[in-house]
Design a protein around this motif. Structure first.
Motif, PDB file in Angstrom:
ATOM      1  N   ILE A  13      17.381 -58.075 -32.348  1.00  0.00           N
ATOM      2  CA  ILE A  13      17.797 -59.480 -32.399  1.00  0.00           C
ATOM      3  C   ILE A  13      19.306 -59.491 -32.662  1.00  0.00           C
ATOM      4  CG2 ILE A  13      17.600 -61.659 -33.647  1.00  0.00           C
ATOM      5  CD1 ILE A  13      14.902 -61.218 -32.578  1.00  0.00           C
ATOM      6  N   LYS A  14      20.019 -60.237 -31.863  1.00  0.00           N
ATOM      7  CA  LYS A  14      21.486 -60.253 -31.956  1.00  0.00           C
ATOM      8  C   LYS A  14      22.004 -61.691 -31.947  1.00  0.00           C
ATOM      9  CE  LYS A  14      23.772 -57.059 -30.742  1.00  0.00           C
ATOM     10  NZ  LYS A  14      24.542 -56.063 -31.409  1.00  0.00           N
ATOM     11  N   GLU A  65      20.476 -56.671 -37.679  1.00  0.00           N
ATOM     12  CA  GLU A  65      21.419 -56.452 -38.766  1.00  0.00           C
ATOM     13  C   GLU A  65      22.064 -57.793 -39.071  1.00  0.00           C
ATOM     14  OE1 GLU A  65      25.130 -54.143 -37.541  1.00  0.00           O
ATOM     15  OE2 GLU A  65      23.769 -53.724 -35.862  1.00  0.00           O
ATOM     16  N   THR A  66      22.310 -58.012 -40.339  1.00  0.00           N
ATOM     17  CA  THR A  66      22.833 -59.280 -40.796  1.00  0.00           C
ATOM     18  C   THR A  66      23.822 -59.026 -41.919  1.00  0.00           C
ATOM     19  OG1 THR A  66      22.218 -61.449 -41.697  1.00  0.00           O
ATOM     20  CG2 THR A  66      20.854 -59.594 -42.350  1.00  0.00           C
ATOM     21  N   MET A  93      24.921 -63.717 -45.638  1.00  0.00           N
ATOM     22  CA  MET A  93      24.064 -64.661 -44.913  1.00  0.00           C
ATOM     23  C   MET A  93      22.708 -64.809 -45.614  1.00  0.00           C
ATOM     24  SD  MET A  93      24.874 -63.690 -40.973  1.00  0.00           S
ATOM     25  CE  MET A  93      26.497 -63.839 -40.278  1.00  0.00           C
ATOM     26  N   THR A  94      22.724 -65.271 -46.848  1.00  0.00           N
ATOM     27  CA  THR A  94      21.518 -65.295 -47.671  1.00  0.00           C
ATOM     28  C   THR A  94      20.448 -66.226 -47.117  1.00  0.00           C
ATOM     29  OG1 THR A  94      22.575 -66.895 -49.144  1.00  0.00           O
ATOM     30  CG2 THR A  94      22.710 -64.566 -49.770  1.00  0.00           C
ATOM     31  N   HIS A 115      28.576 -53.853 -45.678  1.00  0.00           N
ATOM     32  CA  HIS A 115      28.447 -55.291 -45.894  1.00  0.00           C
ATOM     33  C   HIS A 115      27.334 -55.887 -45.029  1.00  0.00           C
ATOM     34  CE1 HIS A 115      32.086 -55.093 -48.231  1.00  0.00           C
ATOM     35  NE2 HIS A 115      32.643 -54.430 -47.249  1.00  0.00           N
ATOM     36  N   ALA A 116      26.386 -55.043 -44.656  1.00  0.00           N
ATOM     37  CA  ALA A 116      25.296 -55.485 -43.783  1.00  0.00           C
ATOM     38  C   ALA A 116      23.949 -55.076 -44.359  1.00  0.00           C
ATOM     39  CB  ALA A 116      25.463 -54.897 -42.385  1.00  0.00           C
TER      40      ALA A 116
END
Length: 180
Positions: A93-94, A130-131, A135-136, A166-167
């Motif tokens: 998913i992107k 990946e997020t 991005m809570t 940071h991901a």
């Protein structure tokens, strides 16, 4: 609001999503600075690097094994999400992004659920993503649909810029028997 799947030709799909994706990349780099203390010397160069990565992937996103969806509000593209094939059983998913002023109305959830439905229809057994750590709300959405944390993905996009620390990396088996 409605969701639309984009198809070929790539030039038309690119024209529809490019402004929103550029907005997303600039928003994300500023959030990394503000919320994570990351020092970004050249926002434009970093955003352009990731945008070029997206443009290289575009034909795969528009092909039979990929998907590129947009969320529309009165004909304006206000959200986007993509499904990129990794191999025959796994997709990534992107570019899940909804403009801030349109968040909270369920568009992000609708985009993600549609991507998962499409992934199942294609025959994928597992989806990964990946997020960014900041991005809570997105993390909550992903977990509510069954995603769980995993170690860093091979060929991580954040590693392209040295930002993998940071991901978060997550995956979702699409069937009970599937092991990602």
């Amino acid at each position: 609001m409605r969701i639309q799947r984009l198809g070929n030709p790539p030039i038309q799909a690119r024209a529809l999503v490019e402004p929103l994706l550029r907005e997303y990349l600039h928003w994300a780099t500023h959030q990394l600075e503000q919320q994570c203390g990351v020092v970004i010397e050249d926002h434009q160069a970093l955003a352009e690097k990731h945008h070029q990565e997206f443009l290289q992937e575009l034909p795969r996103l528009l092909g039979a094994s990929g998907r590129l969806l947009v969320g529309l509000d009165d004909g304006e593209v206000v959200g986007v999400g993509a499904l990129r094939p990794v191999d025959d059983t796994t997709a990534h998913i992107k570019r899940m992004y909804v403009r801030p002023e349109f968040r909270g109305d369920g568009l992000g959830r609708a985009l993600l659920q549609r991507l998962l439905s499409e992934a199942r229809a294609i025959g994928y057994q597992c989806v990964r993503l990946e997020t960014a750590v900041f991005m809570t709300e997105a993390h909550g959405l992903y977990r509510s649909l069954g995603f769980h944390s995993i170690p860093m993905l091979e060929h991580s996009e954040t590693a392209l810029s040295g930002l993998q620390e940071h991901a978060y990396f997550m995956e979702l088996p699409l069937t009970r028997a599937a092991a990602c």
